[in-house]
Design a protein around this motif. Structure first.
Motif, mmCIF file in Angstrom:
data_model
loop_
_atom_site.group_PDB
_atom_site.id
_atom_site.type_symbol
_atom_site.label_atom_id
_atom_site.label_comp_id
_atom_site.label_asym_id
_atom_site.label_seq_id
_atom_site.Cartn_x
_atom_site.Cartn_y
_atom_site.Cartn_z
ATOM 1 N N LEU A 110 0.832 -1.214 0.000
ATOM 2 C CA LEU A 110 0.000 0.000 0.000
ATOM 3 C C LEU A 110 0.864 1.260 0.000
ATOM 4 O O LEU A 110 0.557 2.241 -0.685
ATOM 5 N N VAL A 111 1.954 1.206 0.748
ATOM 6 C CA VAL A 111 2.862 2.358 0.788
ATOM 7 C C VAL A 111 3.498 2.574 -0.588
ATOM 8 O O VAL A 111 3.606 3.711 -1.075
ATOM 9 N N LEU A 112 3.879 1.483 -1.238
ATOM 10 C CA LEU A 112 4.470 1.590 -2.592
ATOM 11 C C LEU A 112 3.452 2.169 -3.564
ATOM 12 O O LEU A 112 3.781 2.957 -4.449
ATOM 13 N N ARG B 61 0.894 4.196 -2.835
ATOM 14 C CA ARG B 61 0.662 5.631 -2.570
ATOM 15 C C ARG B 61 1.813 6.480 -3.078
ATOM 16 O O ARG B 61 1.631 7.635 -3.453
ATOM 17 N N ALA B 62 3.019 5.897 -3.072
ATOM 18 C CA ALA B 62 4.182 6.663 -3.525
ATOM 19 C C ALA B 62 4.306 6.651 -5.047
ATOM 20 O O ALA B 62 5.155 7.342 -5.606
ATOM 21 N N GLY B 63 3.506 5.839 -5.715
ATOM 22 C CA GLY B 63 3.577 5.772 -7.173
ATOM 23 C C GLY B 63 4.687 4.857 -7.667
ATOM 24 O O GLY B 63 4.986 4.820 -8.869
ATOM 25 N N LEU B 64 5.291 4.112 -6.763
ATOM 26 C CA LEU B 64 6.337 3.183 -7.188
ATOM 27 C C LEU B 64 5.700 1.933 -7.789
ATOM 28 O O LEU B 64 6.213 1.344 -8.732
ATOM 29 N N LEU B 65 4.575 1.552 -7.230
ATOM 30 C CA LEU B 65 3.829 0.412 -7.756
ATOM 31 C C LEU B 65 2.562 0.950 -8.411
ATOM 32 O O LEU B 65 1.749 1.597 -7.749
ATOM 33 N N VAL B 66 2.455 0.711 -9.717
ATOM 34 C CA VAL B 66 1.266 1.161 -10.457
ATOM 35 C C VAL B 66 0.564 -0.102 -10.967
ATOM 36 O O VAL B 66 0.895 -0.619 -12.034
ATOM 37 N N PRO B 67 -0.376 -0.632 -10.197
ATOM 38 C CA PRO B 67 -0.984 -1.921 -10.568
ATOM 39 C C PRO B 67 -1.624 -1.910 -11.950
ATOM 40 O O PRO B 67 -1.636 -2.929 -12.632
ATOM 41 N N ALA B 68 -2.117 -0.731 -12.374
ATOM 42 C CA ALA B 68 -2.780 -0.666 -13.678
ATOM 43 C C ALA B 68 -1.818 -0.946 -14.823
ATOM 44 O O ALA B 68 -2.239 -1.248 -15.937
ATOM 45 N N ARG B 69 -0.535 -0.834 -14.580
ATOM 46 C CA ARG B 69 0.432 -1.165 -15.630
ATOM 47 C C ARG B 69 0.786 -2.657 -15.620
ATOM 48 O O ARG B 69 1.563 -3.119 -16.432
ATOM 49 N N LEU B 70 0.245 -3.336 -14.636
ATOM 50 C CA LEU B 70 0.503 -4.779 -14.561
ATOM 51 C C LEU B 70 -0.763 -5.584 -14.872
ATOM 52 O O LEU B 70 -0.703 -6.616 -15.520
ATOM 53 N N VAL B 71 -1.877 -5.104 -14.362
ATOM 54 C CA VAL B 71 -3.152 -5.791 -14.606
ATOM 55 C C VAL B 71 -4.199 -4.728 -14.950
ATOM 56 O O VAL B 71 -4.467 -3.855 -14.128
ATOM 57 N N ALA B 72 -4.736 -4.791 -16.146
ATOM 58 C CA ALA B 72 -5.752 -3.809 -16.567
ATOM 59 C C ALA B 72 -6.588 -4.404 -17.696
ATOM 60 O O ALA B 72 -6.117 -5.285 -18.428
ATOM 61 N N PRO B 73 -7.842 -3.931 -17.856
ATOM 62 C CA PRO B 73 -8.715 -4.501 -18.895
ATOM 63 C C PRO B 73 -8.167 -4.325 -20.312
ATOM 64 O O PRO B 73 -8.416 -5.150 -21.180
ATOM 65 N N GLU B 74 -7.375 -3.230 -20.547
ATOM 66 C CA GLU B 74 -6.868 -3.000 -21.906
ATOM 67 C C GLU B 74 -5.789 -3.990 -22.299
ATOM 68 O O GLU B 74 -5.471 -4.141 -23.472
ATOM 69 N N ARG B 75 -5.189 -4.612 -21.301
ATOM 70 C CA ARG B 75 -4.063 -5.522 -21.595
ATOM 71 C C ARG B 75 -4.577 -6.898 -22.006
ATOM 72 O O ARG B 75 -5.675 -7.302 -21.626
ATOM 73 N N ALA B 76 -3.740 -7.593 -22.753
ATOM 74 C CA ALA B 76 -4.098 -8.955 -23.180
ATOM 75 C C ALA B 76 -4.126 -9.876 -21.963
ATOM 76 O O ALA B 76 -3.503 -9.578 -20.933
ATOM 77 N N ALA B 77 -4.818 -10.987 -22.083
ATOM 78 C CA ALA B 77 -4.954 -11.916 -20.953
ATOM 79 C C ALA B 77 -3.587 -12.407 -20.470
ATOM 80 O O ALA B 77 -3.323 -12.485 -19.259
ATOM 81 N N ALA C 278 5.287 0.699 13.048
ATOM 82 C CA ALA C 278 5.431 2.152 13.204
ATOM 83 C C ALA C 278 6.045 2.764 11.952
ATOM 84 O O ALA C 278 5.631 3.839 11.490
ATOM 85 N N LEU C 279 7.014 2.055 11.391
ATOM 86 C CA LEU C 279 7.685 2.566 10.196
ATOM 87 C C LEU C 279 6.701 2.703 9.032
ATOM 88 O O LEU C 279 6.643 3.754 8.367
ATOM 89 N N LEU C 280 5.906 1.659 8.791
ATOM 90 C CA LEU C 280 4.956 1.705 7.673
ATOM 91 C C LEU C 280 3.898 2.782 7.912
ATOM 92 O O LEU C 280 3.503 3.490 6.976
ATOM 93 N N PRO D 251 5.693 9.989 1.005
ATOM 94 C CA PRO D 251 6.859 10.431 0.225
ATOM 95 C C PRO D 251 6.680 10.062 -1.247
ATOM 96 O O PRO D 251 5.862 9.201 -1.577
ATOM 97 N N ASP D 252 7.469 10.726 -2.129
ATOM 98 C CA ASP D 252 7.428 10.310 -3.529
ATOM 99 C C ASP D 252 8.284 9.055 -3.695
ATOM 100 O O ASP D 252 8.965 8.625 -2.758
ATOM 101 N N ALA D 253 8.238 8.481 -4.886
ATOM 102 C CA ALA D 253 8.871 7.175 -5.095
ATOM 103 C C ALA D 253 10.371 7.174 -4.787
ATOM 104 O O ALA D 253 10.852 6.279 -4.078
#
Lengths: 234, 170
Positions: free
Chosen positions: A68-70, A72-88, A129-131, A139-141
């Motif tokens: 979740l932290v990744l 929010r920081a934009g380091l992990l963008v799930p839509a670039r890994l799994v999205a309806p526009e992408r092939a199966a 506490a850290l998370l 923070p940003d990525a």
């Protein structure tokens, strides 16, 4: 002419600004993350006996928190890994990367936390506490990657140099002598320390290298060097 | 940009490879091989290719029949480094029983090690039971040996029966 910054969510609408090759997504990322998970599970005892430690429920929860932290920081963008526009098939590769990321993160937390005793509780509280702190600071990525490098690097040294030195049987090293002299009268039994052969520390180091390499190669708007604070975006 | 055929091949191969790799990691976490030798043994056993070293096994059997149990276990360990052969592990368990057996009292520590070896033997047997047709053994099945080892590690009223000294080792 200056380039316009990408609109928020532009990665959802079409091809990513910084396209990730099929090889990176399907081969490199799963290989790095699963190798990090495997190396993170290895514990070598002094006699050369091997033990493979799986993720605890607590470390899985921490891994989801880190995800979740990744996010929010934009380091992990799930839509670039799994999205309806992408092939199966591309979505299947993306899902593997996401699952491998959570598994590797859980193994890293398990690795960087003593297995029992007072120290396990203290490390657990510290990671929660850290998370929470990072989540609140948003923070940003690049800053997130750099701060995680510092935190996990420090935890590695603490766990496999300091605490391992304290738990060393018969005499131990300099760390044990300094600590036991400083806290005369305190027994180390309550701390619940376990001793590992040096090979465990090396495997842990390589696991962290693999995990961070995986984080840096995740598809997002920044290059790996930029995330590390070296180099600028073109 | 549409994906090329090469991309699709890479994605398919990557997907299958990643699943296989994840399965291998899960297999390691489940089977818990203790040494690099047992890692190889577990792998070979999982595909039905694991075989013990017959020469070392016969050597261990020879030591076992001469009541040289420690030498026997060393030879058995050489014969079955992964601890995946039911018969070898049965003999290992039996060697702990015979070494730990005493007319007046039994060695609990050795009996417990015998139970551990017997657990391995039973786990390695597809039927969950090991039977060894060796006329030199008083107990030829894992069930009999387990009961004897378990009896030896428990305290009961019959332990104080003076007639115990007349019983014989199986």
């Amino acid at each position: 002419m200056s380039a316009r910054p990408p609109a928020a969510g532009s990665d959802l609408a079409g091809p990513s600004r910084r396209g990730v090759s099929a090889a990176r997504e399907a081969v490199t990322l799963p290989l790095l993350l699963l190798t990090a998970a495997l190396l993170g599970s290895v514990r070598v005892a002094d006699g050369g006996m091997l033990r493979f430690v799986g993720p605890t429920v607590f470390s899985l929860a921490l891994a989801v928190g880190l995800g979740l932290v990744l996010l929010r920081a934009g380091l992990l963008v799930p839509a670039r890994l799994v999205a309806p526009e992408r092939a199966a098939l591309a979505n299947a590769n993306g899902a593997v990367v996401l699952a491998a990321l959570v598994f590797a993160a859980a193994q890293i937390f398990t690795l960087l936390m003593p297995e029992s005793g007072l120290m396990a509780v203290l490390f657990g509280v510290f990671y929660v506490a850290l998370l929470a702190t990072i989540g609140a600071a948003r923070p940003d990525a690049p800053r997130l990657v750099q701060s995680l490098l510092v935190v996990f690097g420090t935890a590695l040294v603490l766990r496999f140099v300091v605490l391992n030195g304290l738990a060393a049987p018969r005499g131990g090293g300099l760390v044990r002598r300094v600590f036991t002299t400083a806290v005369e009268g305190l027994t180390l039994g309550a701390l619940g320390l376990e001793h590992h052969a040096p090979a465990t520390g090396y495997a842990a180091f390589l696991a962290l290298v693999g995990f961070f390499a995986g984080l840096l190669l995740l598809p997002n708007d920044r290059s790996a060097w930029r995330l590390l604070g070296a180099g600028k975006e073109e | 940009m549409p994906e090329t055929r090469r991309d699709r091949i890479i994605r398919s191969a990557g997907f299958v490879g990643a699943l296989a790799y994840a399965a291998a990691v899960a297999w390691l976490l489940v089977t818990q091989p203790r040494t690099v030798a047992s890692l190889g043994g577990e792998l070979a056993a999982s595909v039905g290719l694991y075989q013990i070293d017959r020469v070392s096994f016969e050597e261990g059997l020879g030591f076992f029949r001469q009541d040289r149990f420690e030498e026997a276990r060393i030879a058995f360990a050489r014969a079955d480094p992964a601890g995946r052969d039911a018969t070898t592990q049965f003999y290992v368990a039996y060697s702990f029983y015979r070494q730990g057996w005493g007319r007046v009292y039994n060695d609990d520590a050795l009996f417990r090690q015998g139970l551990e070896a017997l657990d391995r033997a039973v786990a390695d047997s597809p039927s969950g039971r090991v039977v060894v047709a060796d006329p030199g053994l008083g107990m030829r099945s894992s069930d009999e040996l387990r009961a004897e080892l378990a009896r030896g590690t428990t305290r009961e009223a019959s332990d104080f029966n003076p007639l115990r000294v007349f019983r014989s080792r199986k």
